[in-house]
Design an enzyme around this catalytic site. Sequence first.
Site, PDB file in Angstrom:
ATOM      1  N   ASP A   1      -7.967  18.798 -14.043  1.00  0.00           N
ATOM      2  CA  ASP A   1      -8.344  17.430 -14.432  1.00  0.00           C
ATOM      3  C   ASP A   1      -8.026  17.306 -15.919  1.00  0.00           C
ATOM      4  O   ASP A   1      -8.768  17.799 -16.770  1.00  0.00           O
ATOM      5  CB  ASP A   1      -9.835  17.171 -14.150  1.00  0.00           C
TER       6      ASP A   1
ATOM      7  N   ARG B   1       0.852  -1.214   0.000  1.00  0.00           N
ATOM      8  CA  ARG B   1       0.000   0.000   0.000  1.00  0.00           C
ATOM      9  C   ARG B   1       0.876   1.248   0.000  1.00  0.00           C
ATOM     10  O   ARG B   1       0.583   2.229  -0.664  1.00  0.00           O
ATOM     11  CB  ARG B   1      -0.959  -0.016   1.198  1.00  0.00           C
TER      12      ARG B   1
ATOM     13  N   LYS C   1      -9.003   6.186 -18.831  1.00  0.00           N
ATOM     14  CA  LYS C   1      -9.361   6.670 -20.166  1.00  0.00           C
ATOM     15  C   LYS C   1      -8.154   6.565 -21.104  1.00  0.00           C
ATOM     16  O   LYS C   1      -7.675   5.476 -21.354  1.00  0.00           O
ATOM     17  CB  LYS C   1      -9.941   8.075 -20.031  1.00  0.00           C
TER      18      LYS C   1
ATOM     19  N   TYR D   1     -17.415  16.656 -15.397  1.00  0.00           N
ATOM     20  CA  TYR D   1     -17.872  15.267 -15.288  1.00  0.00           C
ATOM     21  C   TYR D   1     -18.875  15.121 -14.136  1.00  0.00           C
ATOM     22  O   TYR D   1     -18.628  15.593 -13.016  1.00  0.00           O
ATOM     23  CB  TYR D   1     -16.653  14.365 -15.078  1.00  0.00           C
TER      24      TYR D   1
HETATM   25  C1  LIG Z   1     -12.968  14.070 -16.691  1.00  0.00           C
HETATM   26  C2  LIG Z   1     -13.133  12.907 -15.768  1.00  0.00           C
HETATM   27  N1  LIG Z   1     -12.578  12.966 -14.540  1.00  0.00           N
HETATM   28  C3  LIG Z   1     -12.692  11.942 -13.660  1.00  0.00           C
HETATM   29  C4  LIG Z   1     -13.415  10.804 -13.975  1.00  0.00           C
HETATM   30  C5  LIG Z   1     -13.546   9.675 -12.972  1.00  0.00           C
HETATM   31  O1  LIG Z   1     -12.699   8.636 -13.326  1.00  0.00           O
HETATM   32  P1  LIG Z   1     -12.955   7.061 -13.011  1.00  0.00           P
HETATM   33  O2  LIG Z   1     -14.168   6.659 -13.769  1.00  0.00           O
HETATM   34  O3  LIG Z   1     -11.686   6.437 -13.467  1.00  0.00           O
HETATM   35  O4  LIG Z   1     -13.165   6.945 -11.541  1.00  0.00           O
HETATM   36  C6  LIG Z   1     -14.011  10.711 -15.241  1.00  0.00           C
HETATM   37  C7  LIG Z   1     -14.792   9.511 -15.598  1.00  0.00           C
HETATM   38  O5  LIG Z   1     -15.410   9.433 -16.613  1.00  0.00           O
HETATM   39  C8  LIG Z   1     -13.874  11.792 -16.148  1.00  0.00           C
HETATM   40  O6  LIG Z   1     -14.435  11.754 -17.353  1.00  0.00           O
END
Ligand SMILES: Cc1ncc(COP(=O)(O)O)c(C=O)c1O
Length: 367
Positions: free
Chosen positions: A168, A44, A193, A96
Amino acid sequence: MKNTELAQIALSEDQTGAIANPIYLSTAYQHPHLGASTGYDYTRTKNPTRSAFEEAFAKLERGTASFATSSGMAAIQLVCNLFKSGDEILVSFDLYGGTFRLFDFYEKQYGIRFKYVDFLNYEEVKGQITDNTKALFIEPISNPQMIKIDLDPYYILGKEYNLLTIVDNTFLTPYLSTPLEDGADIVLHSATKYIGGHNDVLAGVVTVKDDALAEQFADFHNMIGATLAPIDSYLLQRGLKTLHLRMDRSEYNAKLLAERCSNLEAIDEVLYSGQTGMLSLRLNKNFKANKFLENLEICIFAESLGGTETFITFPYTQTHVDMPDEEKDKRGIDEHLLRLSIGIEDYDDIESDIIQALEKSKEGVIS
Ligand SMILES: Cc1ncc(COP(=O)(O)O)c(C=O)c1O
């Protein structure tokens, strides 16, 4: 960033020369004697496979330390631990839905205030700063409206008011943008992604360049425990080796499709930033989203993005399902909006599939 640099950074096993990084499954590491450590004690805290990915990724991001987490949401949660009750964060208005949902929960549960602002309007953002404001949280290409934000003025504003600038960067990846180099303090990704790229790993990553922040995140990462598993860390590192090729191809395909869709009777609006493989389409009211989605033959109706296959998502009931209707209305998230993550297939296959599905989605036409 040079393409070759991406591929080289992804190679990191210098003990054996292995081209593919080894997967260390061991959760515990033998101590040479009391008070001594190999640098690895418990997985961890630190794992060699995860470290190899984190080190490679920090270099790509032009940071000094990366923290790989068990999902993109875990990456955002890791960052949220910097804040306490009464702190305010100015957040991209369009973002998101899962991030909106987490922030809403944190606001109710822990009293951290999240204020949604339009980062296209610098004066509005500046006007919202109070003594309690601690950070700016920005999606430089917003989800799902694909609004492109010029981050440069906000790096300066952040420094002026002593705010952390958090980006982000999921849609752009370090291949297209390295915000830490330009002035951001924290960059995070849903690595599920484009970084992973093949729809087979759920992961997140947070990167910083400041030593004090790196120390704090190392503590949070170990304390909370949402760290990335060795196999998943390996998969992310493998993903880095082809990131540049996948990004180039997705963007190339998306640009062509955005242009093609702007001339179609079925499409009222094409939302495309001009970068990445992400675009949204607003269907004309005479065309039905459900019919369009069920008639796809190559593109896939699924809820993710950034993979090799073209995915089409329906934000209204998927990514933004927990956003209240009035908030969805303000952001134009309705029954006509589709979000497309364009993959690396042959462009003609994508285009012909979308055109044939649109033709079948016209109201009154039997598919
Ligand atoms: C821009 C963005 N940030 C964060 C996330 C969250 O990521 P995760 O689905 O890997 O938890 C997503 C998920 O689609 C996203 O599109």
